[in-house]
Design an enzyme around this catalytic site. Structure first.
Site, PDB file in Angstrom:
ATOM      1  CG  HIS A  75      -2.029  -1.165   0.897  1.00 16.26           C
ATOM      2  ND1 HIS A  75      -2.789  -1.292   2.252  1.00 16.26           N
ATOM      3  CD2 HIS A  75      -2.424  -1.760   0.055  1.00 16.26           C
ATOM      4  CE1 HIS A  75      -3.620  -2.282   1.840  1.00 16.26           C
ATOM      5  NE2 HIS A  75      -3.375  -2.523   0.674  1.00 16.26           N
ATOM      6  CG  HIS A 101      -2.475   0.218  -3.702  1.00 18.44           C
ATOM      7  ND1 HIS A 101      -1.214  -0.671  -3.800  1.00 18.44           N
ATOM      8  CD2 HIS A 101      -3.445  -0.668  -3.426  1.00 18.44           C
ATOM      9  CE1 HIS A 101      -1.671  -1.946  -3.508  1.00 18.44           C
ATOM     10  NE2 HIS A 101      -2.841  -1.609  -3.474  1.00 18.44           N
ATOM     11  CG  HIS A 129      -3.235  -5.331  -8.948  1.00 20.05           C
ATOM     12  ND1 HIS A 129      -2.338  -6.173  -9.447  1.00 20.05           N
ATOM     13  CD2 HIS A 129      -3.145  -5.240  -7.652  1.00 20.05           C
ATOM     14  CE1 HIS A 129      -1.709  -6.688  -8.623  1.00 20.05           C
ATOM     15  NE2 HIS A 129      -2.230  -6.082  -7.247  1.00 20.05           N
ATOM     16  N   GLY A 130      -1.009  -3.774 -11.262  1.00 19.24           N
ATOM     17  CA  GLY A 130       0.420  -3.190 -11.087  1.00 19.24           C
ATOM     18  C   GLY A 130       1.281  -3.881 -11.772  1.00 19.24           C
ATOM     19  N   GLY A 183       3.281  -6.204 -10.428  1.00 18.88           N
ATOM     20  CA  GLY A 183       3.463  -7.798 -10.095  1.00 18.88           C
ATOM     21  C   GLY A 183       4.623  -7.919  -9.497  1.00 18.88           C
TER      22      GLY A 183
END
Length: 559
Positions: free
Chosen positions: A241, A271, A471-472, A474
DNA sequence: ATGTGC
């Protein structure tokens, strides 16, 4: 007899593994002092850092090695031994009786070629798709990487069944982008240090429970989870996060409305998720042996209700984090007064002020998505303007998926539950309309790409990617590996500040020693490769990118 | 990921 070459891995965390040579001198008798059993336990302690290994299973059958006979039959080259600290075998036992609603032929897709994908994550993806009841389609996004049991960066479409463990404990985790009024000249280059200095008073609880409850009021009434969990409202949390101040370096979005992203905009990416609340829901409804709920059952209904509440809570959390950051970043703006940590905590709760603040903040919000959630969607996805006949003649993948589960009982069923574990949606769940943009963050110094989902017949209008995107970047390395290798690699260096010559680097606020290395850019895949895989799969276009100037992870405020 | 777990 020569030594036997095996792999030992932690049963609880199978990404933690190590090769092991078992000497021929070790004996199969588990009671002997020189037993293979003792040898393996010692190796597990030193190589896997397991404190108290007590049980050993063979992967992937799940057979526990107990008798001398078991040891004789199983210790061969290339066998994988899972070491347990007492807990039961993690994972579906291969060969054991499978669930009647499982689809052993469920199609599985991995949308990666440029981005590296560990085989363990593909095994997890496939095993899950083929053994859990009701799964009709699984897709690994290019940021796919191994989790404890289920992979991350994955989407599972399921008929009739809901699987809370596929969402995990951080229900509602996601990302939101907010505009700031800062000019880039105030954050560029060495100014980043000053911006980072401004970000204080963001760690503790926000105000009183009464005021948090007002913040958590929504159209359904309230998403308050009680003081135990609400006390974390407005805090980022740990792990991956963050909240990041970014500059839009390039944007080819043509937007009529004010909620586009323009070059040189200074924006805030948050996030975070539902903190402790989501985990409490997962624990409340699931046990080791009871992990999937049939739709319509009381527990499925109750879980979904609480899940939706946690998603609302997580969204309110991102908004409050943004408010607190904006109070630091735009100190003259009285709209953000409520987010200031210097304001009196004991102020009376002024409902109108809170509502006004939320409304003003809403005008700054560009996009807000959940990447850990489950939701019911029409399936297969319809083309934006197609007749039923056209839908029926879509790609073979669509046909394969639908035919698999259509029988007399489910003929009417034209929806699935999309389970996302680290995967962003391609549409707004409220309006069902495609998202105009969404973030694909790298990590720290690496760019955040601006994605725009694309829909076409070639992807069966979003079926191929299960209406989802990466989503990113990884993980490319487990946390344990990143910690050990990167702390060595950067020994004696400060990697939280841009190097002297680099005026475009990122200022990182991270007072947790281990997290510095666990979350280092080297621990992640190349975000450009992940983005390119999405483009190559035909599921997104890259419409711009942002540079992180300040990345806020955690601050130790011994004030 | 986590008011987590020996």
């Amino acid at each position: 007899m020569p030594a036997t070459r095996v792999t030992i891995a932690s049963n609880a965390k199978q990404s933690q593994k190590a090769p092991l040579l078992i000497p021929a001198s070790a004996t199969t008798d588990p009671a002997a002092a020189s037993s293979i059993r003792e040898f393996v336990f010692k190796a597990a302690q030193s190589k896997l850092r397991l404190k108290k290994p007590t049980r050993i299973y063979v992967s992937p059958t799940g057979q526990e090695l107990l008798t001398e006979e078991d040891w004789k039959n199983n210790i061969k080259d290339d066998v994988i031994l899972l070491i347990s600290a007492g807990e039961e075998y993690v994972g579906a036992k291969k060969g054991s009786s499978s669930h009647v609603d499982a689809n052993p032929d469920c199609p599985v897709e991995v949308l990666a070629s440029k981005a590296p994908v560990e085989s363990l994550s593909v095994t997890q993806l496939t095993t899950t798709a083929h053994t859990l009841p009701g799964i009709v389609y699984a897709v690994g996004q290019p940021d796919l990487h191994p989790g404890t049991k289920f992979p991350i960066g994955a989407v599972f479409a399921s008929r009739k069944w809901i699987h809370p463990p596929l969402i995990g404990s951080d229900i509602g985790c996601g990302m939101a982008w907010y505009k700031t009024t800062l000019p880039r000249s105030q954050v560029d280059g060495d100014k980043g240090r000053k911006v980072a200095e401004k970000l204080r008073g963001l760690e503790g609880a926000w105000r009183t429970q009464a005021q948090r409850e007002v913040w958590l009021r929504n159209h359904d009434g309230s998403c308050s989870a009680g003081e135990q969990w609400d006390s974390a409202l407005g805090t980022i949390g740990a792990g991956n996060h963050f909240a990041e101040i970014q500059v839009v370096e390039k944007s080819s979005l043509v937007e009529d409305n004010e909620l586009g992203l323009r070059q040189d905009d200074v924006i805030l990416l948050v996030h975070s998720g539902s903190r402790g609340y989501g985990g409490s829901i997962l624990r409340k409804y699931t046990t080791d042996s009871h992990t999937s709920f049939e739709e319509g059952s009381p527990e499925a209904t109750e879980y979904m209700k609480e899940h939706d509440k946690a998603c609302q809570w997580a969204q309110a959390n991102r908004d409050l984090i943004a408010l607190r950051f904006l109070a630091c970043l735009e100190p003259g703006n009285e709209n953000w007064q409520l987010g200031s940590s210097t304001a009196e905590d004991t102020d009376d709760v002024d409902v109108a002020t809170v509502e006004q603040t939320k409304k003003t903040l809403g005008k700054r919000k560009v996009v807000d998505i959940w990447h850990n959630n489950v939701e019911r969607v029409d399936w297969p996805p319809a083309s934006p303007s197609s007749t039923k006949e056209e839908e029926d003649s879509l790609s073979t993948l669509a046909d394969a998926t639908t035919k698999l589960t259509f029988n007399d009982d489910t003929l009417q069923q034209e929806y699935v539950y999309i389970h996302r574990k680290g995967a962003a949606p391609t549409y707004n769940p409220n309006t069902q309309l495609p998202l105009h943009l969404l973030p694909l963050p790298g990590s720290r110094g690496t760019p955040t790409l601006i994605l725009k989902p694309t829909f076409s017949a070639s992807t069966s209008w979003g079926l191929l990617n299960a209406l989802s995107l990466a989503h990113g970047a990884g993980r490319a390395m487990s946390r344990a590996k990143a910690l050990s290798s990167l702390s060595q690699k950067y020994k004696g260096q400060n990697i939280l500040e841009p190097r002297a010559a680099d005026v475009e680097g990122t200022w990182v606020i991270c007072d947790e020693k281990d997290l510095v290395f666990e979350e280092a850019p080297d621990a992640y895949k190349d975000v450009e490769a992940v983005g390119q895989d999405l483009v190559d799969a035909g599921v997104a276009s890259i419409v711009g990118w942002c540079r992180a100037r300040v990345s806020y992870k955690v601050r130790n405020e011994a004030r």
